[in-house]
Design an enzyme around this catalytic site. Structure first.
Site, mmCIF file in Angstrom:
data_model
loop_
_atom_site.group_PDB
_atom_site.id
_atom_site.type_symbol
_atom_site.label_atom_id
_atom_site.label_comp_id
_atom_site.label_asym_id
_atom_site.label_seq_id
_atom_site.Cartn_x
_atom_site.Cartn_y
_atom_site.Cartn_z
ATOM 1 N N ASP A 291 -3.175 -98.915 -40.317
ATOM 2 C CA ASP A 291 -2.070 -97.735 -40.411
ATOM 3 C C ASP A 291 -0.770 -97.264 -39.615
ATOM 4 O OD1 ASP A 291 -3.010 -96.230 -37.381
ATOM 5 O OD2 ASP A 291 -3.245 -98.136 -37.456
ATOM 6 N N ASP B 259 -8.044 -100.215 -33.942
ATOM 7 C CA ASP B 259 -7.582 -98.333 -34.188
ATOM 8 C C ASP B 259 -6.952 -97.425 -35.105
ATOM 9 O OD1 ASP B 259 -8.045 -98.186 -30.517
ATOM 10 O OD2 ASP B 259 -6.519 -100.267 -31.491
ATOM 11 N N ASP C 50 -6.773 -104.084 -38.903
ATOM 12 C CA ASP C 50 -6.850 -103.149 -38.067
ATOM 13 C C ASP C 50 -7.945 -103.190 -37.245
ATOM 14 O OD1 ASP C 50 -5.269 -102.200 -36.221
ATOM 15 O OD2 ASP C 50 -4.664 -100.782 -37.722
#
Length: 247
Positions: A205, A29, A27
């Site tokens: 996240d 961001d 991922d």
């Protein structure tokens, strides 16, 4: 270099496959960069570019970014680095550095939703709307009181149809096509070289990353979530740098 074990356990953090067997699906961001007040204001930590370039070389090019952002934004922040990019949670896909973005057949977002989204952010200072190929995101990081009005508006728009879905993100609500998620992106990438035959290693996240984690694990690999498995995004990046240095 010593012969690697089936998985490499580093000084701290989860285990990872030996780099020559691994496929990295990361991922952006909140993982490779810290969350910023706006999508355009994120900053790359010093040394990250070098870490990713070396990782890509060590794993035979099996490095992909799997993100909610459009592909062109990853090209802006990480030009020429990831072998492949899955953008907009897998709606768009580019499988190689020199490849073309695969064409997307998507229903257009109704114009009245777009107009109402801009009206909404006009009522709530320090909020923003992010447009995508088949959806949009309402960001309220700097205006938490907008969370419920934004959610209510989107749920009203989506009522009575099954083409689009609402998805929560970090201080944002997203509208995207039904059935699009990072798990399918992981499966699509892992089906072709240079990823095929390798052990997938996914890190994210957010709630939108859980599908990617599940897909990586279902394919016999590893999936980790910040902060459950790494306390912070910085901790993951430090772990990744150490992994590369000791590979």
């Amino acid at each position: 270099m010593t012969t690697p074990s089936p998985t490499a356990s580093l000084s701290s953090g989860p285990v990872a496959p030996p780099v020559e067997r691994a496929a990295f699906l990361l991922d952006f961001d909140g993982t490779l960069v810290d969350i910023a007040p706006t999508p355009a204001s994120v900053k790359l930590e010093p040394g990250l570019t070098d870490t990713l370039l070396r990782l890509r070389d060590l794993c035979g090019g099996a490095l992909a970014i799997v993100t909610g952002r459009p592909i062109e934004q990853i090209d802006h922040f990480l030009p020429g680095i990831p072998t492949a990019v899955a953008g907009e949670h897998g709606l768009t896909l580019r499988r190689s550095l020199d490849g073309a973005e695969e064409p997307v057949t998507a229903a257009p977002l109704p114009r009245d939703w777009i107009d109402e989204a801009h009206t909404l952010i006009g009522r709530h200072p320090d909020t923003s709307v992010e447009h995508k190929k088949a959806g949009l995101v309402l960001h309220y990081r700097a205006c938490p009181e907008a969370e419920e009005p934004f959610r209510h508006a989107i749920e009203t728009w989506l009522s009575g149809q099954d083409v689009f879905e609402i998805h929560p993100s970090k201080m944002a609500w997203e509208i995207r096509l039904a059935g699009i998620h990072k798990g399918k992106a992981v499966e699509a990438l892992m089906a072709q070289p240079p990823f095929a035959g390798r052990v997938p290693f996914f890190v994210g996240d957010d709630v939108t990353d859980r599908d990617g984690i599940s897909a990586a694990r279902a394919l016999g690999g590893m999936g980790y979530l910040i902060p459950d498995d790494f306390p912070t995004a910085h901790a993951f990046r430090s772990w990744l740098a150490h992994y590369v240095e000791t590979a």
